[in-house]
Design a protein around this motif. Structure first.
Motif, short mmCIF file in Angstrom:
data_model
loop_
_atom_site.label_atom_id
_atom_site.label_comp_id
_atom_site.label_asym_id
_atom_site.label_seq_id
_atom_site.Cartn_x
_atom_site.Cartn_y
_atom_site.Cartn_z
N GLY A 9 -2.02 14.04 6.76
CA GLY A 9 -1.11 13.00 6.30
C GLY A 9 0.33 13.48 6.33
O GLY A 9 0.67 14.51 5.73
N PHE A 10 1.18 12.75 7.03
CA PHE A 10 2.59 13.14 7.13
C PHE A 10 3.47 11.93 7.35
O PHE A 10 3.31 11.20 8.34
N ASN A 11 4.35 11.66 6.42
CA ASN A 11 5.48 10.75 6.60
C ASN A 11 5.09 9.29 6.85
O ASN A 11 5.88 8.52 7.37
N ASN A 12 3.88 8.92 6.48
CA ASN A 12 3.48 7.52 6.60
C ASN A 12 3.28 6.88 5.23
O ASN A 12 3.83 5.82 4.97
N LEU A 13 2.47 7.49 4.38
CA LEU A 13 2.42 7.05 2.99
C LEU A 13 3.58 7.70 2.24
O LEU A 13 3.94 8.85 2.50
N LEU A 14 4.14 6.95 1.30
CA LEU A 14 5.30 7.47 0.58
C LEU A 14 4.98 8.76 -0.16
O LEU A 14 5.86 9.62 -0.33
N GLN A 15 3.72 8.93 -0.57
CA GLN A 15 3.34 10.15 -1.27
C GLN A 15 3.40 11.36 -0.36
O GLN A 15 3.44 12.51 -0.84
N ASN B 224 0.82 -1.21 0.00
CA ASN B 224 0.00 0.00 0.00
C ASN B 224 0.86 1.26 0.00
O ASN B 224 0.39 2.36 0.31
N ARG B 225 2.14 1.08 -0.33
CA ARG B 225 3.05 2.21 -0.50
C ARG B 225 3.17 3.05 0.77
O ARG B 225 3.07 4.26 0.78
N GLY B 226 3.44 2.37 1.88
CA GLY B 226 3.66 3.10 3.12
C GLY B 226 3.14 2.36 4.33
O GLY B 226 2.87 1.16 4.27
N TYR B 227 3.00 3.08 5.41
CA TYR B 227 2.45 2.53 6.65
C TYR B 227 0.97 2.94 6.71
O TYR B 227 0.60 3.92 7.38
N GLY B 228 0.13 2.19 6.00
CA GLY B 228 -1.26 2.55 5.85
C GLY B 228 -2.01 2.62 7.16
O GLY B 228 -2.86 3.50 7.37
N CYS B 229 -1.73 1.69 8.08
CA CYS B 229 -2.41 1.65 9.37
C CYS B 229 -2.15 2.93 10.16
O CYS B 229 -3.08 3.56 10.69
N ILE B 230 -0.90 3.34 10.23
CA ILE B 230 -0.55 4.53 11.01
C ILE B 230 -1.08 5.78 10.33
O ILE B 230 -1.48 6.75 10.99
N ARG C 51 -3.91 5.92 8.73
CA ARG C 51 -5.33 5.98 9.09
C ARG C 51 -5.51 6.48 10.52
O ARG C 51 -6.41 7.28 10.81
N LEU C 52 -4.66 6.01 11.42
CA LEU C 52 -4.74 6.49 12.81
C LEU C 52 -4.42 7.98 12.89
O LEU C 52 -5.05 8.73 13.65
N GLN C 53 -3.43 8.40 12.12
CA GLN C 53 -3.06 9.81 12.10
C GLN C 53 -4.24 10.68 11.69
O GLN C 53 -4.54 11.69 12.33
N GLN C 54 -4.95 10.25 10.65
CA GLN C 54 -6.09 11.03 10.17
C GLN C 54 -7.29 10.90 11.11
O GLN C 54 -8.05 11.86 11.29
N ALA C 55 -7.47 9.73 11.72
CA ALA C 55 -8.60 9.53 12.63
C ALA C 55 -8.48 10.39 13.88
O ALA C 55 -9.49 10.70 14.53
N THR C 56 -7.27 10.77 14.24
CA THR C 56 -7.08 11.63 15.41
C THR C 56 -6.95 13.10 15.00
O THR C 56 -6.49 13.93 15.78
N GLY C 57 -7.35 13.40 13.76
CA GLY C 57 -7.41 14.79 13.32
C GLY C 57 -6.16 15.30 12.64
O GLY C 57 -6.12 16.47 12.24
N GLY C 58 -5.15 14.47 12.53
CA GLY C 58 -3.90 14.91 11.93
C GLY C 58 -3.95 14.92 10.41
O GLY C 58 -4.79 14.28 9.79
#
Length: 324
Positions: free
Chosen positions: A222-228, A205-211, A213-220
Motif C-alpha cells: 500500500g502506497f499513496n492511494n489510501l490516505l492512511q 473510503n478515504r482515498g483511491y480504493g480501487c487503485i 486494490r489493484l496495487q495490492q493485487a499486483t503484489g505491491g
C-alpha cells in the motif's frame, strides 16, 4: 457461456476489456464473433464478422433470416440456471449486513432498492463502475449511464447534470467516490442554480480504493492511494465533511452511517425539491469476487518482492487465455 459458445452475437457493444475479460473470454480460436454495431470501428474489433447497421433493424433482419431455428433445450436450460444463480449471488452481495463500513456492493444494493422505474444511475470512475457493471439491476432503457471508456474522474456530477437536463422527468442518482467528488464538484452549485435536482451519494473510503486494490493485487505494498498510506502531517489527513461542503454549495445534505440510514436518507432525497447529497463512510478493501472475469493489469517482470513475482506468474498464465 461466452467461453463455451461457438457463435457470439455482440449487439451495440464496444467489446472493451470489462465486457470481454480482456479478451480472455474468447480463448477458443474456433469461435465466430459477430459484431452488430452502427459504429463500423466497433464492429471490426477482435476480428469479428461485422454487421454495420442499426441494432433494432439488424436484429429484425437476423430474426427473419433465422426462421424457426432455436438453440438446444440443454443450452436454454443452462442459461436459465446460470441466470438464477447469478440473481442469487447479486442478492447476497448487495444485502445489508449491518456493517458500520459497508462495501460498494451493499451501497449499490441500497440505491437500487430505492430506485424507481424513473431512475437513472450515473457513475464514471474508481471501483464503482466495475461493481455497477455486474450488480446494477436496470429497470429499462435509460436507467444506467456509466462512463468508463477512460475512467474519467470528475465526470460524475457534471455528467449527472447533463443527464438531468436531457431527461428532466427522470430521477438522477449520481454515485461518486470521495476522490472524484474532490476533483470536480462545482456543478452541484450549478444544479441548484438551474433547478435541476440531483441525488448524489458520496462513498467516502478515504482515498483511491480501487487503485489501492489493484496495487495490492499486483503484489505491491500500500502506497499513496489510501490516505492512511500517504505522507501527511503528524495529525494525519483531514476528514472531509462532504455534507457540510455540499450545503455550502446550496444543496440539501446529510451524513449517514451504514445501509439502513442510507436507505432512509434516500427516501428523504427523493422527496426533496432540490439537489440532495448523502455522504457515508465505506470500506476501501472489499470488491465483489462473484462473477469476476480477468482484467489485464500489467505486473513488473522483475521484483525483490515475492508477492510481485507470484502475481506476475499468474499474469503470464492468464495471458495464455487471450484470443489470438
Amino acid at each position: 457461456m461466452a467461453e463455451q459458445a461457438d457463435v457470439i452475437l455482440a449487439v451495440g457493444t464496444r467489446l472493451q476489456d470489462f465486457t470481454t475479460g480482456s479478451r480472455a473470454l474468447f480463448e477458443s480460436s474456433d469461435k465466430t464473433l459477430i459484431a452488430l454495431n452502427v459504429g463500423r470501428f466497433d464492429s471490426l474489433k477482435h476480428q469479428a464478422l461485422p454487421l454495420s447497421c442499426d441494432a433494432l433493424v439488424g436484429l429484425g433482419q437476423l430474426d427473419a433470416a433465422l426462421g424457426g431455428w432455436r438453440g438446444s433445450d440443454e443450452w436454454r436450460e443452462q442459461t436459465s440456471t446460470l441466470k438464477r444463480e447469478w440473481a442469487e449471488a447479486v442478492h447476497r452481495v448487495t444485502a445489508d449486513q449491518g456493517l458500520s463500513l459497508p462495501t460498494d456492493a451493499q451501497v449499490i444494493g441500497a440505491v437500487n432498492r430505492q430506485a424507481g422505474n424513473d431512475t437513472t444511475v450515473v457513475c464514471a470512475a474508481g471501483g464503482l463502475p466495475g461493481e455497477l457493471h455486474k450488480l446494477w439491476q436496470c429497470s429499462g432503457p435509460g436507467s444506467y449511464h456509466v462512463e468508463y471508456g477512460f475512467s474519467c474522474m470528475g465526470y460524475e456530477i457534471a455528467g449527472g447534470l447533463g443527464v438531468k437536463m436531457a431527461k428532466p422527468e427522470r430521477e438522477v442518482v449520481v454515485m461518486v467516490g470521495d476522490g472524484s467528488y474532490l476533483m470536480h464538484n462545482s456543478e452541484l452549485a450549478t444544479s441548484v442554480m438551474l433547478g435541476h435536482k440531483l441525488i448524489v451519494v458520496v462513498l467516502d473510503n478515504r482515498g483511491y480504493g480501487c487503485i489501492n486494490r489493484l496495487q495490492q493485487a499486483t503484489g505491491g505494498a500500500g502506497f499513496n492511494n489510501l490516505l492512511q498510506d500517504c505522507r501527511t502531517v503528524e495529525a494525519g489527513a483531514p476528514k472531509t465533511d462532504f455534507a457540510a461542503h455540499a450545503k455550502a454549495l446550496g444543496c440539501e445534505s446529510e451524513s449517514v452511517s451504514g445501509i439502513a440510514e442510507l436507505e432512509q436518507a434516500l427516501v428523504r432525497a427523493r422527496a426533496a425539491q432540490s439537489t440532495y447529497v448523502i455522504a457515508l463512510d465505506t470500506d476501501p478493501l472489499p470488491s465483489t469476487q462473484e462473477g469476476g472475469a480477468w482484467w489485464e493489469v500489467a505486473v513488473p517482470e522483475v521484483s525483490e518482492r515475492e508477492a510481485v513475482n507470484k502475481a506476475y506468474q499468474g499474469y503470464r498464465e492468464a495471458k495464455q487465455r487471450q484470443a489470438r
